[in-house]
Design an enzyme around this catalytic site. Structure first.
Site, PDB file in Angstrom:
ATOM      1  N   GLU A  50       5.432  -8.026  12.260  1.00 16.15           N
ATOM      2  CA  GLU A  50       4.650  -7.683  11.060  1.00 16.15           C
ATOM      3  C   GLU A  50       3.231  -8.238  11.115  1.00 16.15           C
ATOM      4  O   GLU A  50       2.319  -7.670  10.523  1.00 16.15           O
ATOM      5  CB  GLU A  50       5.358  -8.169   9.798  1.00 16.15           C
ATOM      6  CG  GLU A  50       6.617  -7.379   9.445  1.00 16.15           C
ATOM      7  CD  GLU A  50       7.853  -7.881  10.180  1.00 16.15           C
ATOM      8  OE1 GLU A  50       7.732  -8.770  11.043  1.00 16.15           O
ATOM      9  OE2 GLU A  50       8.959  -7.357   9.889  1.00 16.15           O
ATOM     10  N   PHE A 112      19.589 -12.708  -0.666  1.00 14.73           N
ATOM     11  CA  PHE A 112      19.340 -12.533   0.762  1.00 14.73           C
ATOM     12  C   PHE A 112      17.953 -11.932   0.985  1.00 14.73           C
ATOM     13  O   PHE A 112      17.594 -10.920   0.397  1.00 14.73           O
ATOM     14  CB  PHE A 112      20.412 -11.619   1.372  1.00 14.73           C
ATOM     15  CG  PHE A 112      20.189 -11.363   2.837  1.00 14.73           C
ATOM     16  CD1 PHE A 112      20.234 -12.408   3.749  1.00 14.73           C
ATOM     17  CD2 PHE A 112      19.907 -10.082   3.299  1.00 14.73           C
ATOM     18  CE1 PHE A 112      20.011 -12.171   5.102  1.00 14.73           C
ATOM     19  CE2 PHE A 112      19.685  -9.843   4.657  1.00 14.73           C
ATOM     20  CZ  PHE A 112      19.735 -10.892   5.552  1.00 14.73           C
ATOM     21  N   GLN A 113      17.181 -12.598   1.812  1.00 11.08           N
ATOM     22  CA  GLN A 113      15.814 -12.183   2.144  1.00 11.08           C
ATOM     23  C   GLN A 113      14.889 -12.079   0.934  1.00 11.08           C
ATOM     24  O   GLN A 113      13.976 -11.261   0.906  1.00 11.08           O
ATOM     25  CB  GLN A 113      15.823 -10.867   2.943  1.00 11.08           C
ATOM     26  CG  GLN A 113      16.502 -11.044   4.298  1.00 11.08           C
ATOM     27  CD  GLN A 113      16.275  -9.895   5.246  1.00 11.08           C
ATOM     28  OE1 GLN A 113      16.137  -8.755   4.821  1.00 11.08           O
ATOM     29  NE2 GLN A 113      16.248 -10.190   6.540  1.00 11.08           N
ATOM     30  N   LYS A 162      13.576  -3.280  -4.615  1.00 10.38           N
ATOM     31  CA  LYS A 162      14.333  -2.147  -4.090  1.00 10.38           C
ATOM     32  C   LYS A 162      14.752  -1.171  -5.195  1.00 10.38           C
ATOM     33  O   LYS A 162      14.723   0.045  -5.004  1.00 10.38           O
ATOM     34  CB  LYS A 162      15.564  -2.661  -3.346  1.00 10.38           C
ATOM     35  CG  LYS A 162      16.219  -1.605  -2.478  1.00 10.38           C
ATOM     36  CD  LYS A 162      17.283  -2.212  -1.578  1.00 10.38           C
ATOM     37  CE  LYS A 162      17.903  -1.127  -0.699  1.00 10.38           C
ATOM     38  NZ  LYS A 162      18.943  -1.675   0.188  1.00 10.38           N
ATOM     39  N   MET A 474     -10.835 -23.181  24.340  1.00 12.35           N
ATOM     40  CA  MET A 474     -11.746 -23.737  23.343  1.00 12.35           C
ATOM     41  C   MET A 474     -11.342 -25.156  22.951  1.00 12.35           C
ATOM     42  O   MET A 474     -12.180 -26.047  22.799  1.00 12.35           O
ATOM     43  CB  MET A 474     -11.789 -22.838  22.107  1.00 12.35           C
ATOM     44  CG  MET A 474     -12.790 -23.284  21.066  1.00 12.35           C
ATOM     45  SD  MET A 474     -14.451 -23.373  21.733  1.00 12.35           S
ATOM     46  CE  MET A 474     -15.085 -21.781  21.254  1.00 12.35           C
TER      47      MET A 474
END
Ligand SMILES: Cc1ncc(C[n+]2csc(CCOP(=O)(O)OP(=O)(O)O)c2C)c(N)n1
Ligand SMILES: [Mg+2]
Lengths: 559, 170
Positions: A50, A112-113, A162, A474
């Site tokens: 993502e 959940f999630q 949802k 760097m």
């Protein structure tokens, strides 16, 4: 008005906003949305992480100047987006992120999630919304795009539980939305513009400092007219690179920590700084107390909160850079100008000649300068360069000339390793007709290298030019210069073999060790018909100079 | 020069708006001494009063950063000398003896405070006023033993013709 499912309303609202592409990864909480996308005209590009989706949307947005869209499921999908959202926020990029969320009755129950993505992203978005009813979906989406793309742009997140995707309601798509608390100022105040004009006519050593705002507002033509009218040398920030052609005689390139000496010198000695669309980042200004110490500062910016935040503005003008500059030019044309000596311009041009960096090295291992030079010759002015973060980025920033806005895409504010490659994917999707090349560090590329699969599967043929020093270069440079060469946790060893990795993903891979091979390798990469990785084996401990050490003034350049 | 400034913000009354404001203030390292929230003459608009400690530049930044929040509709600075500033406090004090009881009632009446609850052990006084008045009263109550104090935080309103209102609302 029609009765439809929430997810369908989302997709239709996106279509109404002109969305053609969504970068994302589905999951449990966004399956209904993906079901609606499946039968829509919107192209979905399945990313492999993502973070890649957010950066791709960002790259897309920066190249086109309109919103890029990414999507993720709830929980881990949403948290994976956050780096990309923070990156877009720091660089004022219009990204719209859509996240799935657990169904409303589960919110707050550690389902959940479930994650509080609204809470998490409050400080890294321009605004965010959680949809609370199916019927409000079109309005929320319209507001999100409006906020993301107007004023000072920035990312907006829409959290979609949802049950809102699955639910059905009477849906009406508004033509416009009004937000009582959001009315950006576009026109500069006439009195301030007049005062700015007077200061310009009075100045003896004027310098224009162009930031990312010039690119965002499309003010390059006005900027050019102003520079030539005064005449004044132009320096840009990292975000402003490309807003003024670096091939122009008045261009002094970029300023800042790894800016060009001529740019840093000019700003330091100026008596008038015309700053347009810049937030005076510490990487641009060096120590603020000795930044442009003799200059009166005109600060033109659309975000009033930027005025006086880091650098005191003597003449602030709040407004859109293009409109303000256009008006300023009109006012200047109506005023009587006195002759100005050419002494300043001559001095600046002298610096420019004196500090012209050497790029044409023949060394083996390669000097990064040489690679930059050949990439410059390889690319046309409409082609797009993205960068990762580190020395690689600063070599490109300092040495690579860019002439057009939206052709140099880099993570400025957040300095996100792993940005360049997915951003290149987004850029290439936005502009398939141009070459897109990511100036990459080996460390950075590894942070989102999984997107090679995305590029290969979708034939998004970008070129990744790896500046392969096998170091987190760097950080190593800082350790060398400021920590007695104690190289703590910066050696990347010998893994992986980037050519083999490329090939394993189905991309084209080639290694370059000698300067004579650079040109041909780039051509092979471009002609391969695949995404390509060119592994440039560069001198391991080559440093990026010039450098203004942290906490020093722009004039205190080392190297 | 650092001093106390009063800021009034009118905000859309939406879930999370207080978190947005509090989060921004913390993130930008602004020092807020007092903050209070309540409804206004317009449904859906809340009024937040806060006092900020800092110099002029800090005050300006707080106001601008507040204004940047989408749900913040209006931000104004009100000067103390041109405004009415009030705070309400509920103070529960120990009043074990008859004498203490009588004295608290007396002080309350001098301060135009009200006794709003009484029990065998304690009395609760409601007092409204500016900072000075509340401080003085609370000082007096200390000698009896304060059990609890609840304060609302300050609210402020400009005197006379000056108003802090939302100009147009759909
Ligand atoms: C996500 C992330 N982690 C850590 C850093 C800190 N950091 C800045 S530059 C750098 C080294 C980058 O290495 P590489 O990509 O190989 O580029 P190089 O400097 O060697 O050219 C690191 C670790 C960062 N900017 N971003
Ligand atoms: Mg490296």
């Amino acid at each position: 008005m029609a009765v439809m499912k929430g997810a369908d309303a989302v997709v239709q609202a996106l279509e109404r906003e002109g969305v053609e592409v969504v970068f994302g990864i589905p999951g449990g909480a966004s399956i209904p949305l993906y079901d609606s996308l499946y039968s829509s005209g919107i192209r979905h590009i399945l990313m492999r992480h993502e973070q890649g989706a957010a950066h791709a949307a960002d790259g897309y947005a920066r190249v086109l100047g309109r919103a890029g869209v990414c999507s993720a499921t709830s929980g881990p999908g949403a948290t994976n987006l956050t780096t990309g959202i923070a990156n877009a926020y720091m660089d004022s990029s219009p990204v719209v992120a859509i996240t799935g969320q657990v169904a409303t009755p589960f919110i707050g129950r550690d389902a959940f999630q479930e994650t509080d993505v609204i809470g998490i992203t409050m400080p890294i978005t321009k605004h965010n919304f959680q949809v609370r009813s199916v019927a409000e979906i079109p309005e929320v989406i319209k507001k999100a795009f409006h906020i993301a793309q107007t004023g000072r742009p920035g990312p907006v997140l829409i959290d979609l539980p949802k049950d809102m995707q699955e639910g059905v309601a009477e849906i009406e798509f508004p033509e416009e939305v009004s937000l009582v608390g959001y009315r950006p100022t576009y026109e500069g105040h006439p009195k301030q513009i007049k005062e700015a004009a007077r200061a310009i006519l009075d100045a003896e050593r004027p310098v224009i400092l162009a930031g990312g705002g010039v690119i965002i507002s499309g003010a390059s033509a006005e900027l050019m007219r102003l520079a030539e009218f005064i005449p004044a040398p132009v320096v840009t920030t990292l975000m402003g690179k490309g807003s003024f052609p670096e091939s122009h005689p008045l261009s002094l390139g970029v300023l800042g920590m790894h800016g060009r000496r001529e740019a840093n010198h000019a700003v330091t000695e100026s008596d008038l700084l015309i700053a347009v669309g810049t937030r005076f980042s510490d990487r641009s200004t060096g120590m603020v107390s000795c930044f442009a110490p003799e200059a009166k500062v005109i600060h033109i910016d659309i975000d009033p909160a930027e005025i006086g935040k880091n650098v005191k503005a003597h003449i602030p003008v709040v407004g859109d850079a293009r409109r303000v500059l256009a008006r300023l030019l009109q006012v200047l044309a109506e005023m009587k100008r006195k002759g100005r000596s050419r002494e300043w311009i001559e001095k600046v041009k002298l610096w420019k000649r004196e500090f012209e960096p050497e790029l044409d090295y023949d060394d083996v291992p390669l000097k990064p300068h040489r690679v930059i030079k050949e990439i410059m010759e390889f690319l046309g002015e409409d082609d797009v360069v993205t960068t990762e973060v580190g020395q690689c980025q600063m070599w490109a920033h300092c040495y690579m000339r860019r002439s057009k806005p939206r052709t140099f895409i880099s993570s400025g504010g957040l300095g996100t390793m792993g940005f360049g490659f997915p951003a290149a994917i987004g850029a290439k999707v936005a502009k398939p007709e141009v070459k897109v090349l990511d100036v990459a560090g080996d460390g950075s590329f590894l942070m989102n290298i999984q997107e090679l699969a995305t590029a290969v599967e979708n034939s998004i043929n970008v070129i990744v030019a790896v500046f392969d020093n096998r170091y987190l270069g760097m950080v190593r440079q800082w350790q060398e210069l400021f920590y007695d060469r104690r190289y703590s946790a910066v050696d990347l060893g010998s893994s992986p073999d980037f050519v083999k990795v490329a090939e394993a993903f189905g991309a084209f891979g080639i290694r370059v060790e000698k300067p004579g091979e650079i040109k041909d390798a780039l051509k092979q990469a471009a002609d391969s018909g695949k995404p390509a990785v060119v592994d440039f084996v560069i001198e391991r401990e080559c440093n990026i100079f010039p450098m203004v050490p942290p906490g020093k003034c722009l004039k205190e350049v080392i190297g | 020069m650092t001093e106390e400034h009063f800021i009034v913000a009118l905000v859309e009354d939406r879930p999370g708006v207080m978190q947005r404001i509090a989060g921004m203030l913390r993130r930008r390292n602004f020092n807020i001494d007092s903050i209070s929230v309540g409804s206004t003459e317009i449904p859906g608009i809340s009024r937040i009063t806060m006092t900020v400690h800092g110099d002029r530049l800090t005050l300006e930044q707080v106001m601008k950063q507040l204004n940047k929040l989408i749900e913040v509709v209006k931000v104004s600075e009100l000067r103390q000398e041109e405004s009415v500033v009030r705070e309400l406090a509920l103070i529960k004090v120990n009043v074990k003896s008859e004498r203490a009881r009588a004295e608290v009632v007396q002080y309350a009446s001098i301060f135009r405070a009200r006794i709003v609850d009484v029990s065998k052990q304690s009395m609760t006084v409601e007092i409204t006023g500016d900072e000075e008045k509340l401080r003085a009263f609370i000082e007096l109550m200390r000698s009896y033993g304060i059990i609890e104090i609840a304060r609302t935080g300050k609210v402020i309103m400009a005197r006379g013709a000056r108003n802090v209102r939302v100009r147009e609302m759909k």
